[in-house]
Scaffold this active site. Structure first.
Site, PDB file in Angstrom:
ATOM      1  N   GLY A 266      33.296  50.059  46.364  1.00 40.42           N
ATOM      2  CA  GLY A 266      32.320  49.931  47.508  1.00 40.42           C
ATOM      3  C   GLY A 266      32.967  49.396  48.828  1.00 40.42           C
ATOM      4  N   PHE A 267      33.511  48.304  48.684  1.00 35.58           N
ATOM      5  CA  PHE A 267      34.058  47.544  49.902  1.00 35.58           C
ATOM      6  C   PHE A 267      33.719  47.527  51.146  1.00 35.58           C
ATOM      7  CE2 PHE A 267      37.095  50.269  46.891  1.00 35.58           C
ATOM      8  CZ  PHE A 267      37.835  48.969  46.116  1.00 35.58           C
ATOM      9  N   ASN A 659      36.216  33.830  35.407  1.00 35.90           N
ATOM     10  CA  ASN A 659      36.968  34.736  34.434  1.00 35.90           C
ATOM     11  C   ASN A 659      38.157  34.885  35.271  1.00 35.90           C
ATOM     12  OD1 ASN A 659      37.924  36.730  33.486  1.00 35.90           O
ATOM     13  ND2 ASN A 659      36.027  37.505  32.410  1.00 35.90           N
ATOM     14  N   PRO A 660      39.264  34.323  34.504  1.00 39.95           N
ATOM     15  CA  PRO A 660      40.648  34.530  35.311  1.00 39.95           C
ATOM     16  C   PRO A 660      40.986  35.967  35.251  1.00 39.95           C
ATOM     17  CG  PRO A 660      40.636  32.845  33.662  1.00 39.95           C
ATOM     18  CD  PRO A 660      39.598  33.385  33.844  1.00 39.95           C
ATOM     19  N   THR A 662      39.035  38.944  35.311  1.00 39.11           N
ATOM     20  CA  THR A 662      38.437  39.763  36.688  1.00 39.11           C
ATOM     21  C   THR A 662      38.734  39.268  37.757  1.00 39.11           C
ATOM     22  OG1 THR A 662      36.487  38.464  36.160  1.00 39.11           O
ATOM     23  CG2 THR A 662      36.481  40.828  34.817  1.00 39.11           C
ATOM     24  N   GLN A 666      40.452  41.161  41.251  1.00 39.33           N
ATOM     25  CA  GLN A 666      39.626  41.181  42.491  1.00 39.33           C
ATOM     26  C   GLN A 666      40.730  40.887  43.333  1.00 39.33           C
ATOM     27  OE1 GLN A 666      36.120  41.516  43.859  1.00 39.33           O
ATOM     28  NE2 GLN A 666      36.677  42.714  42.257  1.00 39.33           N
ATOM     29  N   GLY A 729      33.657  32.495  46.589  1.00 43.14           N
ATOM     30  CA  GLY A 729      33.785  33.952  46.405  1.00 43.14           C
ATOM     31  C   GLY A 729      35.360  34.467  46.473  1.00 43.14           C
ATOM     32  N   GLY A 731      35.981  38.222  46.337  1.00 43.11           N
ATOM     33  CA  GLY A 731      36.077  39.444  46.419  1.00 43.11           C
ATOM     34  C   GLY A 731      36.762  39.874  47.421  1.00 43.11           C
ATOM     35  N   GLU A 732      36.962  39.084  48.730  1.00 48.08           N
ATOM     36  CA  GLU A 732      37.505  39.722  49.858  1.00 48.08           C
ATOM     37  C   GLU A 732      38.536  39.122  50.424  1.00 48.08           C
ATOM     38  OE1 GLU A 732      33.883  41.512  52.691  1.00 48.08           O
ATOM     39  OE2 GLU A 732      33.161  40.129  51.001  1.00 48.08           O
TER      40      GLU A 732
HETATM   41 MO1  MOS Z   1      31.993  43.643  51.597  1.00 48.49          MO
HETATM   42  S1  MOS Z   1      33.183  44.770  53.285  1.00 48.49           S
HETATM   43  O1  MOS Z   1      31.052  42.633  52.194  1.00 48.49           O
HETATM   44  O2  MOS Z   1      31.421  44.899  50.643  1.00 48.49           O
END
Ligand code: MOS
Length: 765
Positions: A266-267, A659-660, A662, A666, A729, A731-732
């Site tokens: 999705g990003f 979880n190293p 996954t 990321q 977090g 993810g980003e």
């Molecule tokens: Mo992220 S750019 O908040 O899916």
């Protein structure tokens, strides 16, 4: 409805496979590299994505895109399209069902819904961007719909459009806020700070438009039954998508269900609602048939926005010892009147360095384009390119090691908010990273390392992404047969959401992993705005599960205490712990009872709790973010200017690692996106007509395997006492700092400073 039932069954009920994963037998599930619980189903092709669902009697839709940026449809001829084989209907502004305007995103009130633009589309003849849908063709098959769409003939009355970033710059204005924060911040005096400086750097950095290219293009399947709407949607946010559709179609929110079992990336591009989703639901309503609208790759470029182009200025003043006396970051980004999103490019500068004099300002311009939107670390990704390039330029001017420059400017508290950091180990991340990367083996002078025709350079940059947590609900159910279920309308876009949530719930409940299921991807699971965005989802759900598990434990304890023979009969909540699938008095040999025994005695099949986590008070008290140090090595061909990234190490302080396996994935994904941002990706945009010219993977170049070296990820893995389970977090943050690390390494290799992304051959010749 059986179709929906079957779909929800498939959606989320994946259990870890004990035979395949010996780690499942170990105590303390958190922190272990558990395989993805849905990994096998994905590898075997069993996991179904939105467009893959076979919905009986489904019709297929295709869009016709505007070829002008602004004006009106003066004539639209649908006769040939209507007469084409298999066509059921051609919808234009003249016969499209009425819809209300979508609710523009407001992250302080997600219950309203969340759309990337508040333009109602195909409700009148007006055209607002090149690529806007001007007709929807529905046919029996996808091929028939796409062919018929090519037969629709459109004439336009063209109005003057503002599409050129450079031409419209004089009209830039300061927006009312930037993602809820002030657009302008002034501390001390820049003039004074610059006068006091021994060394100054003042540069402009340019980044292009970037487009979303998730492996799964956006797709929607919509069907109506008895006035109720069900939508299968590739989305990061089933709940807000349902709320948005309820508002657009004037439905009771309970009468809209949005389901997304798997999402292929999705990003940020699948966060807010885009028009194609509402159009698909509208034509399904008009035809009283299920309709599938699966965007082509070009379709994603035309109707889904990407990252804005940006022009950023960084001015730094420093004394001889490297201490900043002045820090300026101004940014200009483009948005639209219907999207109103000022990408937060100055955000990293608000929290990374100490300086007595700081000036920050963001401005925007309005263009007639598709609404710009979030794209992985929106703001921080391009902001760190500018800031961290400028820091490197300052280090060169000072003849100082770039890591040392960052160390001397490390703030003791948040430079803007003045609050303490919850936990910040950036200096330590640099120290450990430098050791692993052998940073000290580098010769500091630019253009001083070569391997034949290849110039070799190493660069560093800081990675930064803020911590977010939203108050959300989760339901936890503990069954008498030993199973437990966690339910919340989360999204799984490939990050490992279900996997880490199972690890967390199993740990809190003290039951084996394979006894826990995580149900997600369905807006009806709970009335709560869970979404995968802003790297918030893991922490937000953890906090809710923690609260729900506490409530379940209190209920179980109350039941146990009714039995005078129970070892728990006089126990207080504070005196018990969860282990061995039950409640036990604290201590290794403390007596207690299994959940199943407590429930059987009480003649109950299960006990459950739906609980909301509290508001994120930690963010009022502390400055919270994940931090990292990006180290990269590049090889630049002296004759052709070709840049190859040859080594990468990311040293990261993100609190605990749940979880190293996954988590590393990321980070690697983020860094690869950063390599694309730095070297190959760029939306080619016709500044005269406002049209995207490269809407395909053949001409928009994302990195492929040969462009990506082995990426080593090193976690400090030190818990943040103020984050749920100590985890912030991940993810980003991987994309942040990545482009600057590359630009800095290219400078080190070649002596050429490139301040305009992407760093293509021509800029190095
Ligand atoms: Mo992220 S750019 O908040 O899916």
């Amino acid at each position: 409805m059986s179709i929906l039932q079957g779909l929800i069954e498939t959606a989320a009920r994946f259990m870890p496979d004990k035979e395949r994963d010996p780690l499942l037998d170990r105590d303390g599930f958190l922190g272990h590299p558990l395989h993805r619980v849905d990994g096998r189903s994905k590898v075997k092709g069993e996991a179904r994505f939105t467009a893959e669902f076979e919905v009986p009697d489904v019709a297929h839709a295709a869009l016709v895109f505007s070829t002008i940026a602004k004006g009106r449809v003066s004539k639209i001829d649908t006769v040939r399209a209507r007469n084409a084989g298999g066509v059921l209907e051609v919808f234009t502004h003249q016969n499209m069902p009425r819809m209300k305007a979508p609710p523009l995103v407001d992250i302080t009130d997600l219950k309203k819904g969340m759309a990337a633009s508040d333009l109602p589309i195909l409700q009148d003849a007006s055209v607002h961007w090149d690529g806007q849908p001007v007709a929807v063709v529905v046919a029996e098959t996808l091929e028939q719909a796409e062919h018929a769409a090519s037969l629709v003939e459109v004439e336009y009355k063209i109005d003057a459009a503002a599409v050129s970033f450079d031409a419209i710059k004089p009209q830039a204005f300061v927006p009312s806020d930037v993602m809820g924060e002030p657009a302008v911040i002034e501390i001390g005096s820049m003039e004074k700070g610059m006068q006091e400086a021994d060394v100054r750097v003042d540069r402009v950095y340019l980044t292009p438009r970037y487009n979303h290219n998730a492996i799964e293009p956006h797709a929607t399947v919509a069907f109506w039954n008895d006035g109720r709407l069900t939508v299968l949607e590739s989305t990061q946010s089933v709940y807000t998508t349902a709320r948005s559709l309820a508002l657009i179609f004037k439905l009771d929110p309970e009468h809209v269900q949005v389901v997304a079992p798997f999402v292929g990336g999705g990003f940020g591009g699948k966060g807010g609602l885009w028009n194609h989703t509402a159009l698909c639901a509208a034509v399904a309503k008009a035809l009283q048939r299920p309709v599938k609208l699966s965007l082509s790759r070009e379709g994603v470029y035309r109707v889904v926005g990407g990252r804005t182009a940006a022009e950023q200025r960084i001015a730094l003043g420093a004394s001889r010892d490297g201490r900043l006396t002045a820090l300026l970051h101004t940014g200009l980004t483009a948005t639209t009147e219907h999207g109103r999103y000022a990408e937060q490019c100055t955000f990293p500068t608000r929290h990374l360095y100490a300086s007595p004099n700081i000036f920050i300002e963001q401005k925007v311009i309005n263009l007639h384009t598709v609404a710009n939107t979030w794209m992985r670390a929106p703001g921080e990704s391009i902001g760190t390119f500018a800031l961290e390039s400028a820091l490197d330029e300052l280090a060169s001017a000072l003849r100082m090691d770039p890591i040392q420059l960052r160390r001397v400017n490390e703030p003791v508290k948040d430079p803007i908010k003045n609050t303490p950091f919850s936990s910040r180990l950036l200096t330590e991340a640099y120290r450990q990273g430098a050791e692993k990367f052998a940073w000290n083996a580098r010769r500091p002078e630019p253009r001083s390392q070569r391997d034949g025709r290849w110039l070799v350079g190493q660069g560093v940059a800081t990675a930064y992404y803020p911590f977010f947590r939203f108050p959300v609900k989760a339901r936890v159910i503990v069954f008498a047969d030993g199973r437990a279920v966690v339910q919340t309308p989360a999204a799984e876009m490939g990050m490992g959401t279900a996997t880490v949530q199972i690890q967390h719930a199993a740990d809190r409940l003290g039951i084996p992993l394979e006894q826990v299921s995580f149900h997600y991807g369905d807006s009806h699971l709970a009335d709560t705005p869970v979404m995968a965005g802003g790297s918030n989802q893991t922490a937000s759900i953890f906090a809710a599960v923690q609260a729900a598990v506490e409530d379940v434990h209190r209920q179980l304890l109350a039941l146990a205490r009714k039995d005078p023979a129970s070892p728990l009969t006089a126990a207080k909540y504070e005196e018990i712990e969860a282990r061995n699938a039950g409640l036990y008095r604290l201590g290794a040999n403390g007596p207690g009872e299994a959940y199943s025994d407590i429930l059987r005695k009480a003649k109950l099949d299960f006990v459950e709790s739906e609980t909301e986590s509290g508001p994120p008070m930690e963010l009022m008290k502390y400055s919270m973010a994940s931090y990292g140090a990006q180290f990269c090595e590049v090889r630049v061909n002296e004759e052709t200017g070709e840049v190859r990234v040859s080594r990468w190490l990311c040293s990261l302080d993100c609190g605990s690692v749940v979880n190293p396996k996954t988590a590393i994935s990321q980070l690697r994904g983020g860094i690869i996106m950063g390599i694309g941002m730095a070297l190959t990706e760029e939306t080619l945009f016709d500044d005269r007509r406002g049209r995207i010219m490269n809407p395909s993977l053949a001409e928009y170049h994302i990195p492929v395997n040969l462009d990506v070296p082995d990426i080593e990820v090193h976690f400090l893995n030190i818990p943040d006492a103020h984050a749920p389970y100590g985890a912030r977090g991940i993810g980003e943050i991987g994309i942040t700092g990545a482009a600057a690390a590359i630009a800095n390494a290219v400078y080190h290799a070649t002596g050429k400073r490139v301040r305009e992304l992407p760093i293509t051959l021509d800029k190095l010749m």
